[in-house]
Design a protein around this motif. Structure first.
Motif, PDB file in Angstrom:
ATOM      1  N   ASN A 182       3.007   7.316   4.298  1.00  0.00           N
ATOM      2  CA  ASN A 182       2.467   6.558   3.181  1.00  0.00           C
ATOM      3  C   ASN A 182       2.944   7.228   1.865  1.00  0.00           C
ATOM      4  N   LEU A 220      -2.148   1.337  -5.963  1.00  0.00           N
ATOM      5  CA  LEU A 220      -2.884   1.200  -4.660  1.00  0.00           C
ATOM      6  C   LEU A 220      -4.160   0.372  -5.192  1.00  0.00           C
ATOM      7  N   LEU A 234      -5.920  -0.832   4.964  1.00  0.00           N
ATOM      8  CA  LEU A 234      -6.027  -0.120   3.451  1.00  0.00           C
ATOM      9  C   LEU A 234      -7.222   0.409   3.106  1.00  0.00           C
ATOM     10  N   THR A 237      -3.365  -2.962  -5.214  1.00  0.00           N
ATOM     11  CA  THR A 237      -3.324  -3.456  -4.165  1.00  0.00           C
ATOM     12  C   THR A 237      -4.540  -3.762  -3.441  1.00  0.00           C
ATOM     13  N   MET A 238      -5.557  -2.826  -3.334  1.00  0.00           N
ATOM     14  CA  MET A 238      -6.922  -3.209  -2.867  1.00  0.00           C
ATOM     15  C   MET A 238      -7.617  -4.493  -3.494  1.00  0.00           C
ATOM     16  N   TYR A 293      -5.915  -7.160  -1.774  1.00  0.00           N
ATOM     17  CA  TYR A 293      -6.407  -7.124  -0.436  1.00  0.00           C
ATOM     18  C   TYR A 293      -7.711  -6.596   0.162  1.00  0.00           C
ATOM     19  N   VAL A 300      -7.543   4.180   1.921  1.00  0.00           N
ATOM     20  CA  VAL A 300      -8.199   4.853   0.505  1.00  0.00           C
ATOM     21  C   VAL A 300      -9.492   5.546   0.863  1.00  0.00           C
ATOM     22  N   ALA A 354       0.704  -1.314   0.119  1.00  0.00           N
ATOM     23  CA  ALA A 354       0.073   0.079   0.100  1.00  0.00           C
ATOM     24  C   ALA A 354       0.746   1.371   0.049  1.00  0.00           C
ATOM     25  N   TRP A 355       2.147   1.162  -0.210  1.00  0.00           N
ATOM     26  CA  TRP A 355       3.023   1.990  -0.131  1.00  0.00           C
ATOM     27  C   TRP A 355       3.122   2.869   1.253  1.00  0.00           C
ATOM     28  N   ASN A 356       3.139   1.973   2.230  1.00  0.00           N
ATOM     29  CA  ASN A 356       3.572   2.393   3.488  1.00  0.00           C
ATOM     30  C   ASN A 356       5.034   2.146   4.039  1.00  0.00           C
ATOM     31  N   ASP A 377      -8.590  -6.004   3.810  1.00  0.00           N
ATOM     32  CA  ASP A 377      -7.464  -5.239   4.628  1.00  0.00           C
ATOM     33  C   ASP A 377      -8.025  -3.920   5.255  1.00  0.00           C
TER      34      ASP A 377
END
Length: 176
Positions: free
Chosen positions: A45, A76, A89, A79-80, A83, A93, A19-21, A86
């Motif tokens: 993030n 992202l 996440l 990624t959603m 996951y 968003v 998630a780019w964290n 999550d």
């Protein structure tokens, strides 16, 4: 993870999750880009920082910034899809959608995530040594869904000397 970063001694490296964290950054990265230890919550993030945070030391034209943000939002979104349950996440968003009209626009129109740039030149405006041109290589660890960014300069170049000086100066001030 720290043992991996130890192998890159003297080379700026940062690791992000799917998630780019920000997961971890080494001292040379902090010396080049600014300290990451003070970042809290959504400030950690990369999508949030590029849409709502303070400017990075990386020099970008408005078009380059828009392209970067577009790639991050599309990634992202992918990624959603991987996951969907999550909670962190989903919260990220939702907060981005509420805080950034640009994110909302991109989120609603983003198609499949474009192929990530594996390598690109960046100019870093370092406050103590000036402009440094570096290669930023992004390595994706598919099984763990991590993004490892490694910053290097052309060996023997003036940029390599400035990068090493920035690291020395920055790690001294981080330790002091």
């Amino acid at each position: 993870m720290q043992r991996l970063l130890d192998r890159f001694s003297g080379i700026p490296v940062v690791v992000y999750d799917a998630a780019w964290n920000l997961v971890i950054a080494n001292a040379p990265y902090d010396a080049l880009m600014g300290p990451t230890s003070a970042l809290r919550g959504n400030e950690r993030n990369a999508v949030w920082r590029n849409l709502l945070g303070p400017a990075s030391r990386a020099r970008q034209t408005p078009q380059e910034h828009d392209e970067l943000v577009g790639r991050l939002v599309a990634d992202l979104r992918g990624t959603m899809g991987r996951y969907p349950d999550d909670h962190g996440l989903r919260r990220l968003v939702a907060e981005l959608r509420a805080a950034s009209p640009r994110f909302e626009e991109l989120w609603g129109t983003a198609a499949e995530a474009p192929r990530a740039e594996q390598s690109r030149l960046k100019i870093i405006d370092h406050p103590a040594v000036g402009a440094i041109t570096v290669d930023c290589d992004t390595l994706v660890v598919a099984q763990d869904d991590l993004r490892i960014m490694v910053y290097t300069a052309e060996p023997g170049s003036a940029d390599a000397e400035r990068l090493q000086l920035a690291i020395v100066l920055g790690t001294q001030s981080l330790a002091g």
